[in-house]
Design a protein around this motif. Structure first.
Motif, PDB file in Angstrom:
ATOM      1  N   MET A   1      -1.616   6.316   5.550  1.00  0.00           N
ATOM      2  CA  MET A   1      -1.945   4.994   4.987  1.00  0.00           C
ATOM      3  C   MET A   1      -1.861   3.921   6.072  1.00  0.00           C
ATOM      4  SD  MET A   1      -2.643   6.079   2.143  1.00  0.00           S
ATOM      5  CE  MET A   1      -3.295   4.599   1.407  1.00  0.00           C
TER       6      MET A   1
ATOM      7  N   THR B   1       1.059   4.090  -3.031  1.00  0.00           N
ATOM      8  CA  THR B   1       0.866   5.503  -2.676  1.00  0.00           C
ATOM      9  C   THR B   1       2.081   6.322  -3.081  1.00  0.00           C
ATOM     10  OG1 THR B   1      -0.201   4.624  -0.706  1.00  0.00           O
ATOM     11  CG2 THR B   1       0.097   6.997  -0.792  1.00  0.00           C
TER      12      THR B   1
ATOM     13  N   LEU C   1       1.978  11.067   4.382  1.00  0.00           N
ATOM     14  CA  LEU C   1       1.126  10.135   3.634  1.00  0.00           C
ATOM     15  C   LEU C   1       1.340   8.707   4.108  1.00  0.00           C
ATOM     16  CD1 LEU C   1       1.177  11.492  -0.015  1.00  0.00           C
ATOM     17  CD2 LEU C   1      -0.627  11.605   1.701  1.00  0.00           C
ATOM     18  N   CYS C   2       2.576   8.375   4.384  1.00  0.00           N
ATOM     19  CA  CYS C   2       2.883   7.039   4.886  1.00  0.00           C
ATOM     20  C   CYS C   2       2.115   6.785   6.185  1.00  0.00           C
ATOM     21  CB  CYS C   2       4.381   6.978   5.125  1.00  0.00           C
ATOM     22  SG  CYS C   2       4.969   5.356   5.391  1.00  0.00           S
TER      23      CYS C   2
ATOM     24  N   ILE D   1       0.845  -1.193   0.000  1.00  0.00           N
ATOM     25  CA  ILE D   1       0.000   0.000   0.000  1.00  0.00           C
ATOM     26  C   ILE D   1       0.888   1.254   0.000  1.00  0.00           C
ATOM     27  CG2 ILE D   1      -0.286  -0.031   2.499  1.00  0.00           C
ATOM     28  CD1 ILE D   1      -2.979   0.995   2.244  1.00  0.00           C
TER      29      ILE D   1
ATOM     30  N   THR E   1       2.189   9.277  -5.878  1.00  0.00           N
ATOM     31  CA  THR E   1       2.479  10.620  -5.375  1.00  0.00           C
ATOM     32  C   THR E   1       3.675  11.198  -6.116  1.00  0.00           C
ATOM     33  OG1 THR E   1       1.747   9.831  -3.229  1.00  0.00           O
ATOM     34  CG2 THR E   1       2.866  11.940  -3.256  1.00  0.00           C
TER      35      THR E   1
END
Lengths: 261, 255
Positions: free
Chosen positions: B105, B60, B101-102, B56, B64
């Motif tokens: 997620m 992402t 973002l990590c 995932i 990105t």
């Protein structure tokens, strides 16, 4: 073995235990009876030190559980086993690992000996061959038996049972009752059983204690309870809907309430 | 008067929850340093929070980076500065997008699962069962999760940074024709260790935040099915918001 003195526990305004005094004798099966909300599960949580009472003391072999620090309490807990109402098996471990869990955590016993011990305990509850299954693959009665195997894997001196037979079919009930009695007679394990199952209670009990809204209304041997003249006790053991123990929970007059008075 | 009283009550209540969660965190982190150490449990949690998030995070990060490549190229070409695309992509990913973002997620994937797992353990009496076996539930269940979060997030973020920059490279150099030497060379020159440290520090904090909030929500969930589902939703919302707020605070402190 366990002595309870003046135990009080309140939840908000509700008094769950009202100045209780009682004893649980070594090597005996004591059944705590009572309807729903009578405080019997609360009493069990105080006896095991899972909850602290508001006042009063619980002595386990002379040690006061209510003032013991965590280390002392954990030391005492190693002598206790408990069978939870919903079995409380660890859902991420299989049956073998569930039963082996306390051994792996508290001892340095070699793997092959652990295997022997677990096999012996599974044989006692008649579930050899289920080692590889997960708890979700078992029926409620089987889960209770696994829970019992786990409760006795450390060879405790006392086992607490929280409604061991509720929700079980008659045969499973009989099996569990027999296990409780056998453990008590063969290994001299003291047993404290919380229940509202009259039949099973008379089968296994040495002593009976009846709780009613936080008070002990009767205690004694099976015969004494059976022959009790107390109307509340009679109503309870015969399961009569009408009697001194009210079925409704409110003090409000029914007629007043439906007529909006 | 009524309003003031209820306001005070709510404030007190919230403060109490905050205090309890602080004690909860302290107890679980503190106990992680006391024997017995349960290494297998820690490894299992790292596998769950870390390794299983790889895919995932990869997807992402890749997209990105690719989007940054296109958007950056479009903005920079207005000033004729396409050569700086590599610097722009790398800086935004390493300093900001990577850790945030990590973390978001991982919150969605692992945080919600942690809350649900702990909530269900609570419903089925597994915490008192541990207590009765003389095992501290906080130490046994929560500590490995918190430590695993603190270990996993920086590693995942490093992986995110790498894949993100590669994504920008893919679009910028291979698709839009930015000079390869300029993309990589300028990036290497412009990125300092302060940028990288900042990103790693953020991801450490987020790792703690995710596991702390999700565990606490599960641990204090009302022991019913609705209670657990509510706790799971709350955990995800609260963690995501905290990540963004803490990100701002850390950024302003680090600059």
């Amino acid at each position: 073995m366990i002595k309870v003195e003046n135990l009080v526990k309140k939840y908000g305004n509700v008094t769950a235990l009202n100045h209780l005094n009682c004893r649980f004798e070594t090597g005996k099966v004591t059944v705590i009876l009572g309807g729903s909300g009578s405080g019997k599960s609360t009493l069990l949580r105080q006896l095991t030190g899972l909850e602290k009472p508001d006042s009063g003391s619980v002595y386990f072999d002379g040690v006061n559980l209510t003032t013991a620090n965590k280390k002392k309490l954990y030391g005492i807990r190693r002598k206790m086993g408990m069978l939870f109402q919903g079995s409380a098996l660890f859902n991420y471990l299989n049956i073998f690992e569930n039963i082996a869990f306390p051994l792996r955590e508290h001892t340095k016993i070699a793997d092959n000996i652990i295997k022997t011990i677990v096999t012996m305990k599974l044989e006692m509850v008649g579930l050899r061959g289920t080692e590889k299954l997960m708890p979700s693959q078992l029926s409620g009665g089987m889960m209770k038996r696994v829970g019992l195997a786990r409760a006795m894997v450390m060879d405790p001196k006392i086992i607490f049972y929280d409604e061991p037979t509720s929700g079980l079919d008659p045969i499973s009930t009989g099996v569990i009752d027999k296990l409780i009695k056998d453990l008590n007679q063969a290994l001299n394990i003291t047993s404290v059983v919380v229940s509202h199952d009259m039949e099973s209670c008379f089968r296994i009990a040495d002593n009976i204690m009846i709780l009613f809204f936080g008070d002990i209304i009767a205690e004694g041997t099976v015969e004494e309870i059976r022959n009790s003249k107390d109307l509340r006790v009679k109503q309870f053991i015969n399961g009569e809907p009408e009697g001194p123990i009210p079925f409704t929970r409110t003090d409000k007059n029914y007629l007043d309430e439906i007529l909006f008075r | 008067m009524e309003i003031a009283a209820s306001l005070g009550r709510i404030t007190l209540n919230r403060l109490q929850i905050l205090g309890r969660s602080g004690i909860f965190l302290f107890m679980s982190v503190f106990q992680a340093f006391l024997p017995p150490f349960r290494i297998p449990r820690l490894v299992k949690e790292i596998e769950f929070i870390g390794s299983k998030s790889f895919l995932i995070v990869f997807v992402t990060a890749l997209f990105t980076g690719m989007v940054l490549g296109i958007q950056g190229y479009y903005s920079l070409s207005q000033f004729g500065a396409e050569a700086a695309l590599g610097v722009m992509v790398a800086l935004s990913i390493i300093r900001e997008l990577g850790p945030v973002l990590c973390a978001l997620m991982v919150t969605g994937r692992a945080g919600s699962a942690i809350t649900a797992e702990i909530g269900i353990m609570k419903i089925t009496d597994q915490f008192p069962a541990l207590e009765m076996m003389a095992i501290d539930p906080l130490k046994y269940v929560i500590s490995p999760k918190v430590v695993a979060g603190i270990i996993s997030l920086p590693l995942l973020t490093a992986f995110f940074d790498l894949v993100g920059i590669a994504g920008g490279y893919l679009v910028g150099v291979k698709l839009l024709g930015v000079n390869e030497g300029a993309y990589l060379g300028k990036m290497v020159k412009a990125i300092t260790f302060t940028d990288i440290h900042g990103g790693i520090l953020k991801s450490l904090c987020f790792g703690l935040l995710i596991t702390w909030i999700s565990s606490f929500m599960g641990f204090t969930a009302e022991p019913t099915t609705e209670g657990v589902s509510r706790a799971t939703t709350n955990a995800v919302v609260l963690t995501s918001l905290s990540i963004l707020i803490v990100d701002y605070i850390l950024t302003s402190l680090l600059l």
